[in-house]
Design an enzyme around this catalytic site. Structure first.
Site, PDB file in Angstrom:
ATOM      1  N   LYS A  45       0.813  -1.218   0.000  1.00  0.00           N
ATOM      2  CA  LYS A  45       0.000   0.000   0.000  1.00  0.00           C
ATOM      3  C   LYS A  45       0.855   1.281   0.000  1.00  0.00           C
ATOM      4  O   LYS A  45       2.076   1.218   0.186  1.00  0.00           O
ATOM      5  CB  LYS A  45      -0.924  -0.033   1.226  1.00  0.00           C
ATOM      6  CG  LYS A  45      -2.018  -1.128   1.146  1.00  0.00           C
ATOM      7  CD  LYS A  45      -2.934  -1.051   2.373  1.00  0.00           C
ATOM      8  CE  LYS A  45      -4.091  -2.033   2.294  1.00  0.00           C
ATOM      9  NZ  LYS A  45      -4.949  -1.963   3.507  1.00  0.00           N
ATOM     10  N   TYR A  92     -13.026  -2.467  -2.694  1.00  0.00           N
ATOM     11  CA  TYR A  92     -13.529  -2.445  -1.313  1.00  0.00           C
ATOM     12  C   TYR A  92     -15.057  -2.439  -1.252  1.00  0.00           C
ATOM     13  O   TYR A  92     -15.643  -2.000  -0.256  1.00  0.00           O
ATOM     14  CB  TYR A  92     -12.954  -1.240  -0.572  1.00  0.00           C
ATOM     15  CG  TYR A  92     -11.510  -1.439  -0.134  1.00  0.00           C
ATOM     16  CD1 TYR A  92     -11.132  -2.553   0.636  1.00  0.00           C
ATOM     17  CD2 TYR A  92     -10.508  -0.529  -0.468  1.00  0.00           C
ATOM     18  CE1 TYR A  92      -9.821  -2.740   1.037  1.00  0.00           C
ATOM     19  CE2 TYR A  92      -9.187  -0.716  -0.062  1.00  0.00           C
ATOM     20  CZ  TYR A  92      -8.852  -1.821   0.679  1.00  0.00           C
ATOM     21  OH  TYR A  92      -7.551  -2.012   1.092  1.00  0.00           O
ATOM     22  N   PHE A 121     -15.548   3.407   8.119  1.00  0.00           N
ATOM     23  CA  PHE A 121     -14.176   3.694   7.672  1.00  0.00           C
ATOM     24  C   PHE A 121     -14.029   3.627   6.145  1.00  0.00           C
ATOM     25  O   PHE A 121     -12.928   3.766   5.622  1.00  0.00           O
ATOM     26  CB  PHE A 121     -13.186   2.733   8.336  1.00  0.00           C
ATOM     27  CG  PHE A 121     -13.484   1.274   8.132  1.00  0.00           C
ATOM     28  CD1 PHE A 121     -13.046   0.603   6.995  1.00  0.00           C
ATOM     29  CD2 PHE A 121     -14.195   0.558   9.087  1.00  0.00           C
ATOM     30  CE1 PHE A 121     -13.317  -0.742   6.806  1.00  0.00           C
ATOM     31  CE2 PHE A 121     -14.473  -0.804   8.907  1.00  0.00           C
ATOM     32  CZ  PHE A 121     -14.024  -1.449   7.760  1.00  0.00           C
ATOM     33  N   ARG A 165      -1.630 -14.275   4.663  1.00  0.00           N
ATOM     34  CA  ARG A 165      -2.266 -13.505   5.737  1.00  0.00           C
ATOM     35  C   ARG A 165      -1.555 -13.706   7.080  1.00  0.00           C
ATOM     36  O   ARG A 165      -1.481 -12.791   7.899  1.00  0.00           O
ATOM     37  CB  ARG A 165      -3.766 -13.820   5.814  1.00  0.00           C
ATOM     38  CG  ARG A 165      -4.516 -13.152   4.646  1.00  0.00           C
ATOM     39  CD  ARG A 165      -5.995 -13.330   4.707  1.00  0.00           C
ATOM     40  NE  ARG A 165      -6.628 -12.684   5.837  1.00  0.00           N
ATOM     41  CZ  ARG A 165      -7.083 -11.430   5.843  1.00  0.00           C
ATOM     42  NH1 ARG A 165      -6.926 -10.647   4.789  1.00  0.00           N
ATOM     43  NH2 ARG A 165      -7.686 -10.955   6.895  1.00  0.00           N
ATOM     44  N   THR A 183      -4.813  -7.043  11.430  1.00  0.00           N
ATOM     45  CA  THR A 183      -5.133  -5.927  10.538  1.00  0.00           C
ATOM     46  C   THR A 183      -4.314  -4.666  10.799  1.00  0.00           C
ATOM     47  O   THR A 183      -3.895  -4.003   9.864  1.00  0.00           O
ATOM     48  CB  THR A 183      -6.648  -5.610  10.615  1.00  0.00           C
ATOM     49  OG1 THR A 183      -7.355  -6.766  10.173  1.00  0.00           O
ATOM     50  CG2 THR A 183      -7.028  -4.440   9.737  1.00  0.00           C
ATOM     51  N   ARG A 191       3.072  -6.602   9.330  1.00  0.00           N
ATOM     52  CA  ARG A 191       2.453  -5.464  10.021  1.00  0.00           C
ATOM     53  C   ARG A 191       3.000  -5.297  11.434  1.00  0.00           C
ATOM     54  O   ARG A 191       3.163  -4.171  11.920  1.00  0.00           O
ATOM     55  CB  ARG A 191       0.934  -5.645  10.057  1.00  0.00           C
ATOM     56  CG  ARG A 191       0.261  -5.439   8.695  1.00  0.00           C
ATOM     57  CD  ARG A 191      -1.118  -6.027   8.679  1.00  0.00           C
ATOM     58  NE  ARG A 191      -1.928  -5.617   7.530  1.00  0.00           N
ATOM     59  CZ  ARG A 191      -3.096  -6.171   7.227  1.00  0.00           C
ATOM     60  NH1 ARG A 191      -3.587  -7.147   7.973  1.00  0.00           N
ATOM     61  NH2 ARG A 191      -3.767  -5.761   6.168  1.00  0.00           N
ATOM     62  N   ASN A 219      -1.901   0.388   7.174  1.00  0.00           N
ATOM     63  CA  ASN A 219      -1.476  -0.960   7.579  1.00  0.00           C
ATOM     64  C   ASN A 219      -0.667  -1.706   6.533  1.00  0.00           C
ATOM     65  O   ASN A 219      -0.630  -2.932   6.520  1.00  0.00           O
ATOM     66  CB  ASN A 219      -2.678  -1.777   8.070  1.00  0.00           C
ATOM     67  CG  ASN A 219      -3.702  -2.008   6.979  1.00  0.00           C
ATOM     68  OD1 ASN A 219      -3.577  -1.475   5.886  1.00  0.00           O
ATOM     69  ND2 ASN A 219      -4.689  -2.822   7.274  1.00  0.00           N
ATOM     70  N   HIS A 258      -2.262  -5.322   1.738  1.00  0.00           N
ATOM     71  CA  HIS A 258      -3.546  -6.036   1.591  1.00  0.00           C
ATOM     72  C   HIS A 258      -3.270  -7.450   1.105  1.00  0.00           C
ATOM     73  O   HIS A 258      -2.380  -7.663   0.286  1.00  0.00           O
ATOM     74  CB  HIS A 258      -4.438  -5.338   0.560  1.00  0.00           C
ATOM     75  CG  HIS A 258      -5.607  -6.189   0.131  1.00  0.00           C
ATOM     76  ND1 HIS A 258      -6.770  -6.260   0.862  1.00  0.00           N
ATOM     77  CD2 HIS A 258      -5.762  -7.040  -0.920  1.00  0.00           C
ATOM     78  CE1 HIS A 258      -7.599  -7.119   0.263  1.00  0.00           C
ATOM     79  NE2 HIS A 258      -7.008  -7.601  -0.821  1.00  0.00           N
ATOM     80  N   GLU A 273     -10.580 -10.166  -6.877  1.00  0.00           N
ATOM     81  CA  GLU A 273      -9.576  -9.096  -6.791  1.00  0.00           C
ATOM     82  C   GLU A 273      -8.524  -9.227  -7.900  1.00  0.00           C
ATOM     83  O   GLU A 273      -8.123  -8.221  -8.495  1.00  0.00           O
ATOM     84  CB  GLU A 273      -8.915  -9.120  -5.409  1.00  0.00           C
ATOM     85  CG  GLU A 273      -9.882  -8.726  -4.298  1.00  0.00           C
ATOM     86  CD  GLU A 273      -9.324  -8.959  -2.896  1.00  0.00           C
ATOM     87  OE1 GLU A 273      -8.148  -9.358  -2.765  1.00  0.00           O
ATOM     88  OE2 GLU A 273     -10.080  -8.736  -1.925  1.00  0.00           O
TER      89      GLU A 273
END
Ligand code: DAT
Ligand code: MG
Length: 151
Positions: free
Chosen positions: A9, A49, A57, A85, A91, A102, A112, A115, A126
């Site tokens: 990100k 999203y 948010f 993940r 998160t 993270r 964060n 993704h 996606e």
């Protein structure tokens, strides 16, 4: 073979963490089969999203993901969705375990870093937003027998 969509990100790009994050995936033995460095448009962000539309948010999420360039990757390996993940961690960096991406690089409750798709259905949706089928590169890792031998 399972696939997942990863986005490094805008905060991770600006903090020059791309190489260190990709290294985590390479060290684990996950195969990169596509990548694109790009600026996500608001339209594309809304599609990505869509499941979060209506949440408090949602707007800040769209502002964040469109705030600068990102590196989008497709990773492939047996069980890659869950493995990626786990490597990412919880998160937000202020809760993620040390040893995770993270947890090691993030302290924010908003930015964060990364993704990763959370299910095979999400991954398929996606990946289709960012890549055409012919952009997913089909090749073998020379050591895949040793990487995935017991799967
Ligand atoms: P993850 O990125 O771990 O899959 P998610 O899919 O639940 O998390 O949420 C997508 C993104 O939305 C997440 O990366 C950051 C943001 N987000 C989630 N929950 C939030 C919250 N309670 N407050 C602010 N942002 C949130
Ligand atoms: Mg998610």
């Amino acid at each position: 073979m399972e696939r997942t969509l990863i986005i490094i990100k805008p905060d991770a790009v600006q903090r020059q963490l791309i190489g260190r994050i990709i290294t985590r995936f390479e060290e684990k033995g996950l195969q990169i089969i596509a990548s694109r460095f790009m600026h996500i448009t608001r339209d594309l962000a809304a599609q990505h999203y869509a499941v979060h539309k209506g949440k408090p948010f949602y707007d800040s999420l769209l502002n964040y993901i469109t705030s600068g360039p990102v590196l989008v990757l497709v990773l492939q390996a047996p069980g890659v969705i869950a493995m990626a993940r786990k490597l990412m961690g919880k998160t937000f960096g202020n809760e993620a375990e040390p040893g995770t991406i993270r947890g090691d690089f993030g302290a924010s409750r908003g930015f964060n870093l990364i993704h990763g798709s959370d299910s095979p259905e999400a991954a398929q949706y996606e990946i289709g937003l960012y890549f055409n089928d012919n952009e997913l590169v089909n090749y073998h890792l020379a050591n895949e027998h040793w990487l995935y031998g017991d799967n």
